[in-house]
Write a protein that holds these residues in place. Structure first.
Motif, PDB file in Angstrom:
ATOM      1  N   GLU A   1      50.130  48.739  36.869  1.00 40.05           N
ATOM      2  CA  GLU A   1      49.257  49.908  37.050  1.00 40.05           C
ATOM      3  C   GLU A   1      48.453  50.200  35.792  1.00 40.05           C
ATOM      4  OE1 GLU A   1      51.902  52.954  38.504  1.00 40.05           O
ATOM      5  OE2 GLU A   1      52.004  52.021  40.494  1.00 40.05           O
ATOM      6  N   ALA A   2      49.086  50.080  34.631  1.00 45.94           N
ATOM      7  CA  ALA A   2      48.376  50.298  33.356  1.00 45.94           C
ATOM      8  C   ALA A   2      47.285  49.240  33.178  1.00 45.94           C
ATOM      9  CB  ALA A   2      49.356  50.267  32.195  1.00 45.94           C
TER      10      ALA A   2
ATOM     11  N   ALA B   1      45.844  47.453  35.571  1.00 45.22           N
ATOM     12  CA  ALA B   1      44.845  47.586  36.630  1.00 45.22           C
ATOM     13  C   ALA B   1      43.838  48.685  36.299  1.00 45.22           C
ATOM     14  CB  ALA B   1      45.526  47.857  37.970  1.00 45.22           C
ATOM     15  N   ARG B   2      44.309  49.783  35.711  1.00 48.73           N
ATOM     16  CA  ARG B   2      43.382  50.852  35.305  1.00 48.73           C
ATOM     17  C   ARG B   2      42.390  50.331  34.275  1.00 48.73           C
ATOM     18  NH1 ARG B   2      47.867  54.107  36.023  1.00 48.73           N
ATOM     19  NH2 ARG B   2      48.567  53.870  33.879  1.00 48.73           N
ATOM     20  N   LYS B   3      42.893  49.594  33.284  1.00 46.07           N
ATOM     21  CA  LYS B   3      42.013  49.035  32.254  1.00 46.07           C
ATOM     22  C   LYS B   3      41.090  47.979  32.852  1.00 46.07           C
ATOM     23  CE  LYS B   3      41.931  49.994  28.500  1.00 46.07           C
ATOM     24  NZ  LYS B   3      41.149  50.998  27.794  1.00 46.07           N
ATOM     25  N   HIS B   4      41.619  47.142  33.732  1.00 47.38           N
ATOM     26  CA  HIS B   4      40.837  46.103  34.384  1.00 47.38           C
ATOM     27  C   HIS B   4      39.649  46.723  35.116  1.00 47.38           C
ATOM     28  CE1 HIS B   4      39.959  43.170  37.627  1.00 47.38           C
ATOM     29  NE2 HIS B   4      40.337  42.253  36.757  1.00 47.38           N
ATOM     30  N   ALA B   5      39.898  47.783  35.861  1.00 47.61           N
ATOM     31  CA  ALA B   5      38.819  48.461  36.589  1.00 47.61           C
ATOM     32  C   ALA B   5      37.783  49.017  35.621  1.00 47.61           C
ATOM     33  CB  ALA B   5      39.395  49.583  37.457  1.00 47.61           C
ATOM     34  N   GLU B   6      38.251  49.548  34.498  1.00 48.44           N
ATOM     35  CA  GLU B   6      37.341  50.067  33.455  1.00 48.44           C
ATOM     36  C   GLU B   6      36.459  48.944  32.907  1.00 48.44           C
ATOM     37  OE1 GLU B   6      38.739  51.976  29.606  1.00 48.44           O
ATOM     38  OE2 GLU B   6      39.887  53.111  31.119  1.00 48.44           O
TER      39      GLU B   6
END
Length: 149
Positions: free
Chosen positions: A112-113, A115-120
């Motif tokens: 989850e951590a 994935a949040r950065k990946h989306a950013e």
């Protein structure tokens, strides 16, 4: 030797090369950022992403098919994720040869951590495009994907 192609064909070849360069550029950025910020690799992220979408887990064969890589490649990645406590192997009832792999609670939090950065990061890569350009490009790429050659 230069090919003497009609203008339309040259433009399509140029488009293909630009798509390839853009994909490689974004992929290289993602690989580097995952390595630096999360100490992981893009293939590990991809395995965890596939497992995140399936809370009950996936058989190893399903996982390799979804990722379009060999069983051997997936096995090595899963082995390291197990060692790190991010995934667990579970026996498949009725099939002694098969195992199901799923994220652990630590694996889910870790993914989850990331994935949040990946989306950013994807957002940053796409920032030069306006909403209309994104929609039109997406539609064009979907058309290309449907072409059978």
């Amino acid at each position: 030797m230069s090919l003497d192609l009609p203008r339309a064909e040259k433009l399509r070849l140029r488009l293909w090369l630009q798509m390839l360069k853009a994909t490689r550029h974004i992929e290289a950025e993602l690989r580097e950022r995952l390595r630096l910020e999360h100490g992981t690799t893009l293939p590990r992220f991809d395995v965890m992403a596939a497992l995140e979408r399936r809370p009950d887990g996936l058989k190893m064969s399903e996982l390799s098919r979804r990722l379009m890589v060999s069983n051997g490649n997936v096995t090595g990645i899963v082995d390291r994720l197990v060692e790190d406590g991010l995934v667990v192997r579970v026996e498949v009832e009725g099939d002694r040869r098969a195992t199901r792999v799923r994220l652990t609670n630590d694996g889910r939090r870790s993914f989850e951590a990331m994935a949040r950065k990946h989306a950013e990061w994807i957002q940053q890569c796409m920032d030069p495009l306006g909403d209309r350009e994104v929609a039109e490009t997406t539609a064009a790429l979907e058309k290309i994907r449907k072409v059978e050659i």
